[in-house]
Write a protein that holds these residues in place. Structure first.
Motif, PDB file in Angstrom:
ATOM      1  N   ARG A 155      -0.574  -7.359  26.735  1.00 13.69           N
ATOM      2  CA  ARG A 155      -1.879  -8.016  26.705  1.00 13.69           C
ATOM      3  C   ARG A 155      -2.189  -8.636  25.340  1.00 13.69           C
ATOM      4  N   LEU A 156      -1.302  -8.399  24.360  1.00  7.25           N
ATOM      5  CA  LEU A 156      -1.544  -8.940  23.031  1.00  7.25           C
ATOM      6  C   LEU A 156      -0.942 -10.332  22.893  1.00  7.25           C
ATOM      7  N   THR A 157      -1.512 -11.126  22.002  1.00  5.39           N
ATOM      8  CA  THR A 157      -0.958 -12.441  21.758  1.00  5.39           C
ATOM      9  C   THR A 157       0.263 -12.325  20.864  1.00  5.39           C
ATOM     10  N   SER A 158       1.083 -13.355  20.871  1.00  6.82           N
ATOM     11  CA  SER A 158       2.289 -13.323  20.056  1.00  6.82           C
ATOM     12  C   SER A 158       1.954 -13.713  18.626  1.00  6.82           C
ATOM     13  N   GLY A 159       2.944 -13.641  17.774  1.00  4.86           N
ATOM     14  CA  GLY A 159       2.769 -13.991  16.374  1.00  4.86           C
ATOM     15  C   GLY A 159       4.058 -13.751  15.637  1.00  4.86           C
ATOM     16  N   GLU A 160       4.046 -14.012  14.340  1.00 10.21           N
ATOM     17  CA  GLU A 160       5.257 -13.834  13.554  1.00 10.21           C
ATOM     18  C   GLU A 160       5.542 -12.353  13.318  1.00 10.21           C
ATOM     19  N   ILE A 161       6.838 -12.033  13.314  1.00  9.72           N
ATOM     20  CA  ILE A 161       7.258 -10.662  13.039  1.00  9.72           C
ATOM     21  C   ILE A 161       7.491 -10.525  11.545  1.00  9.72           C
ATOM     22  N   GLY A 162       6.872  -9.526  10.936  1.00  7.72           N
ATOM     23  CA  GLY A 162       7.009  -9.359   9.499  1.00  7.72           C
ATOM     24  C   GLY A 162       7.568  -7.999   9.119  1.00  7.72           C
ATOM     25  N   ALA A 163       7.346  -7.643   7.853  1.00  7.81           N
ATOM     26  CA  ALA A 163       7.872  -6.385   7.329  1.00  7.81           C
ATOM     27  C   ALA A 163       7.262  -5.186   8.037  1.00  7.81           C
ATOM     28  N   ASP A 164       6.019  -5.299   8.498  1.00  8.53           N
ATOM     29  CA  ASP A 164       5.370  -4.185   9.193  1.00  8.53           C
ATOM     30  C   ASP A 164       6.139  -3.810  10.461  1.00  8.53           C
ATOM     31  N   ALA A 165       6.652  -4.830  11.161  1.00  4.64           N
ATOM     32  CA  ALA A 165       7.405  -4.572  12.390  1.00  4.64           C
ATOM     33  C   ALA A 165       8.684  -3.810  12.080  1.00  4.64           C
ATOM     34  N   THR A 166       9.390  -4.238  11.036  1.00  2.93           N
ATOM     35  CA  THR A 166      10.633  -3.566  10.646  1.00  2.93           C
ATOM     36  C   THR A 166      10.366  -2.120  10.258  1.00  2.93           C
ATOM     37  N   GLU A 167       9.308  -1.903   9.473  1.00  2.00           N
ATOM     38  CA  GLU A 167       8.968  -0.546   9.042  1.00  2.00           C
ATOM     39  C   GLU A 167       8.571   0.320  10.231  1.00  2.00           C
ATOM     40  N   ALA A 168       7.839  -0.266  11.183  1.00  4.70           N
ATOM     41  CA  ALA A 168       7.414   0.485  12.369  1.00  4.70           C
ATOM     42  C   ALA A 168       8.628   0.913  13.192  1.00  4.70           C
ATOM     43  N   VAL A 169       9.586   0.005  13.374  1.00  8.15           N
ATOM     44  CA  VAL A 169      10.786   0.334  14.144  1.00  8.15           C
ATOM     45  C   VAL A 169      11.609   1.387  13.420  1.00  8.15           C
ATOM     46  N   ASP A 170      11.707   1.274  12.096  1.00  6.24           N
ATOM     47  CA  ASP A 170      12.425   2.285  11.310  1.00  6.24           C
ATOM     48  C   ASP A 170      11.800   3.664  11.503  1.00  6.24           C
ATOM     49  N   LEU A 171      10.479   3.732  11.446  1.00  7.86           N
ATOM     50  CA  LEU A 171       9.786   5.008  11.621  1.00  7.86           C
ATOM     51  C   LEU A 171       9.971   5.541  13.039  1.00  7.86           C
ATOM     52  N   LEU A 183      -0.502  -1.506  13.225  1.00  6.75           N
ATOM     53  CA  LEU A 183      -1.142  -0.344  13.839  1.00  6.75           C
ATOM     54  C   LEU A 183      -0.100   0.690  14.240  1.00  6.75           C
ATOM     55  N   LEU A 184       1.018   0.243  14.811  1.00  2.00           N
ATOM     56  CA  LEU A 184       2.087   1.155  15.200  1.00  2.00           C
ATOM     57  C   LEU A 184       2.663   1.862  13.980  1.00  2.00           C
ATOM     58  N   ARG A 185       2.863   1.107  12.899  1.00  2.00           N
ATOM     59  CA  ARG A 185       3.375   1.714  11.659  1.00  2.00           C
ATOM     60  C   ARG A 185       2.420   2.774  11.139  1.00  2.00           C
ATOM     61  N   ASP A 186       1.133   2.448  11.102  1.00  2.00           N
ATOM     62  CA  ASP A 186       0.134   3.405  10.605  1.00  2.00           C
ATOM     63  C   ASP A 186       0.072   4.641  11.498  1.00  2.00           C
ATOM     64  N   MET A 187       0.188   4.430  12.807  1.00  2.00           N
ATOM     65  CA  MET A 187       0.149   5.538  13.760  1.00  2.00           C
ATOM     66  C   MET A 187       1.323   6.495  13.522  1.00  2.00           C
ATOM     67  N   LEU A 188       2.504   5.937  13.314  1.00  2.00           N
ATOM     68  CA  LEU A 188       3.699   6.752  13.104  1.00  2.00           C
ATOM     69  C   LEU A 188       3.670   7.437  11.742  1.00  2.00           C
ATOM     70  N   SER A 189       3.048   6.777  10.768  1.00  3.00           N
ATOM     71  CA  SER A 189       2.992   7.342   9.415  1.00  3.00           C
ATOM     72  C   SER A 189       2.013   8.499   9.311  1.00  3.00           C
ATOM     73  N   SER A 190       0.924   8.415  10.063  1.00  8.97           N
ATOM     74  CA  SER A 190      -0.160   9.389   9.896  1.00  8.97           C
ATOM     75  C   SER A 190      -0.166  10.508  10.924  1.00  8.97           C
ATOM     76  N   ASN A 191       0.676  10.409  11.965  1.00 11.77           N
ATOM     77  CA  ASN A 191       0.675  11.427  13.023  1.00 11.77           C
ATOM     78  C   ASN A 191       2.050  12.061  13.170  1.00 11.77           C
ATOM     79  N   THR A 192       2.052  13.283  13.665  1.00 12.66           N
ATOM     80  CA  THR A 192       3.302  13.989  13.951  1.00 12.66           C
ATOM     81  C   THR A 192       3.431  14.151  15.459  1.00 12.66           C
ATOM     82  N   TYR A 193       4.572  13.744  15.987  1.00 11.94           N
ATOM     83  CA  TYR A 193       4.783  13.794  17.432  1.00 11.94           C
ATOM     84  C   TYR A 193       5.919  14.763  17.773  1.00 11.94           C
TER      85      TYR A 193
END
Length: 435
Positions: A128-144, A208-218
């Motif tokens: 449901r989200l619009t597209s956009g450029e993929i940046g460093a946040d995306a890479t960091e989120a996938v790494d996490l 948001l995904l990066r912040d979620m993974l950084s601040s929560n333990t699953y």
């Protein structure tokens, strides 16, 4: 690993060559010698080529049987062993399980190119989200996301030029992560007065995904992925598809696009929370309040509106008494607590009756009459401490993407302190008194 082994072989053989040179030099000078046992240990540690070359370069120990026979024997055995290991590894490399293992190792080591070859950034998004450029946040989120990724190959089935490799994958609880993420996305989308009016983009999502993974333990969960391979030119090639992408991320893609990932009650709670966070100024704008009681008195109506909205903001509270889902339809009963308008109008009515019984009401002209009655309404509001609770039934549906919550006129009435019932009581009281 391969580079490490090559470096080791080079170093150990150079060490063997140097030791033979040093020992020869010591022999000529009749000094303390390097024990032959040490030289054989180096040879056994795969430095036999260095020892053998050193024997012939320095013409050292070439007449000793244990060296001219023993060192070549060790060297030959090691060459044969290396060849056997190479052939075994080559055979294993040609198996589909080995092809899968190679790719999974790259993911485990967080190789971005390998990850993106299996899991597209777009698929990891909520549709449901619009597209956009993929940046460093995306890479960091996938790494996490893959930080604690481990795997175990469970089964390998080969059928001619086709094969299936089943793998157990251990990673974060993708469903719980998706629920948390969808909840935050929904909160942002239902925010009535957002700070940024621009539509959410891919970059915002991955931040948001990066912040979620950084601040929560699953918790860690184990899921199964099935790799389908095809043999092309004697090489097993993994056939990547959407199903495999989803399995590699523990079903995260499916969870993110599941319209029922959040329950109807959770969705309703988020909408109600958005209302509770409104300030008095925002409520004034949201309800389009302007002379809410139709006093038509320019001196008092803005003061009355402000007092009313101030009390509404302070008193407002929601309680979901029950919420049931039946297919794509949900029904909820909400208890709305707001300004006690029945009490306000009762006090106002008493003041009006008292005023009507005086000669002043007869002497006052229309302007004075309007000012006086408006003043009494303002005082009735200012003196009020009562609240009113009204139960409202809402019915809403799932549109295939999410639950769509609509607030109808009954909800608005309850929001405003069940003003319809208050006015009805006010009018009926006047009728009974003959006013």
């Amino acid at each position: 690993m391969k580079a490490f082994l090559i470096a080791y072989i080079v170093i150990i053989n150079l060490a063997g060559l140097i030791l033979m040179g040093i020992d020869k030099l010591k022999a000529r000078r009749r000094r303390w010698r390097i024990p032959e046992r040490t030289l054989f240990i180096v040879a056994l540690l795969f430095g036999s080529i260095g020892i053998f070359v050193g024997m012939h370069i320095f013409h050292h120990k070439t007449k000793k049987p244990r060296f001219y026979a023993g060192i070549p024997a060790i060297m030959t055995a090691q060459i044969l062993l290396t060849g056997a290991v190479y052939l075994w590894n080559k055979v294993q490399m040609e198996r589909p399980a080995q092809a899968v293992q190679q790719e999974l190792e790259l993911i485990r080591k967080l190789d971005e190119d390998t990850i993106s070859s299996f899991i597209s950034y777009e698929n990891l998004m909520n549709s449901r989200l619009t597209s956009g450029e993929i940046g460093a946040d995306a890479t960091e989120a996938v790494d996490l996301f893959f930080e604690n990724f481990t795997y175990m190959i469970e089964d390998e089935e080969i059928n001619g030029d086709e094969a299936t490799v089943t793998v157990q994958i251990s990673n974060i609880d993708a469903r719980e992560l998706a629920r948390n993420l969808c909840r935050e996305i929904l909160k942002a989308s239902v925010e009535i007065y957002p700070d940024d009016s621009e539509e959410a983009t891919t970059a915002d999502y991955y931040r948001l995904l990066r912040d979620m993974l950084s601040s929560n333990t699953y918790d860690t969960v184990v899921t199964t992925a099935s790799f389908h391979l095809k043999k092309e030119n004697n090489i097993w090639v993994i056939l990547s598809d959407e199903s495999l992408e989803d399995e590699l991320v523990g079903g995260f893609i499916s969870y993110m696009n599941d319209p029922y990932i959040l329950t109807a009650k959770e969705t309703l709670e988020i909408h109600l929370d958005a209302l509770e966070e409104l300030t008095a100024e925002e409520w004034m704008d949201y309800l389009e309040i302007e002379d809410v009681f139709a006093t038509y008195n320019s001196e008092y109506y803005s003061l009355i509106d402000e007092e009313y909205i101030s009390q509404l903001t302070d008193a407002l509270d929601f309680e979901i008494l029950r919420c049931t889902e039946e297919g794509s339809t949900a029904t909820a009963v909400i208890r709305v607590t707001s300004v006690g308008m029945t009490s306000v109008l009762e006090v106002y009515r008493e003041a009006l009756l008292e005023y009507a019984g005086t000669t002043q009401s007869i002497r006052d002209g229309s302007t004075a009459f309007s000012n006086e009655t408006s003043r009494m309404l303002l005082e009735a509001l200012q003196e009020n401490t009562d609240t009113a609770s009204t139960d409202v039934t809402l019915t809403f549906s799932n549109n295939g993407s999410t639950w769509e919550v609509y607030f109808d006129s009954d909800f608005t009435n309850a929001l405003m302190g069940n003003i319809n019932a208050a006015i009805e009581a006010f009018v009926s009281s006047d009728s009974e008194t003959g006013e």
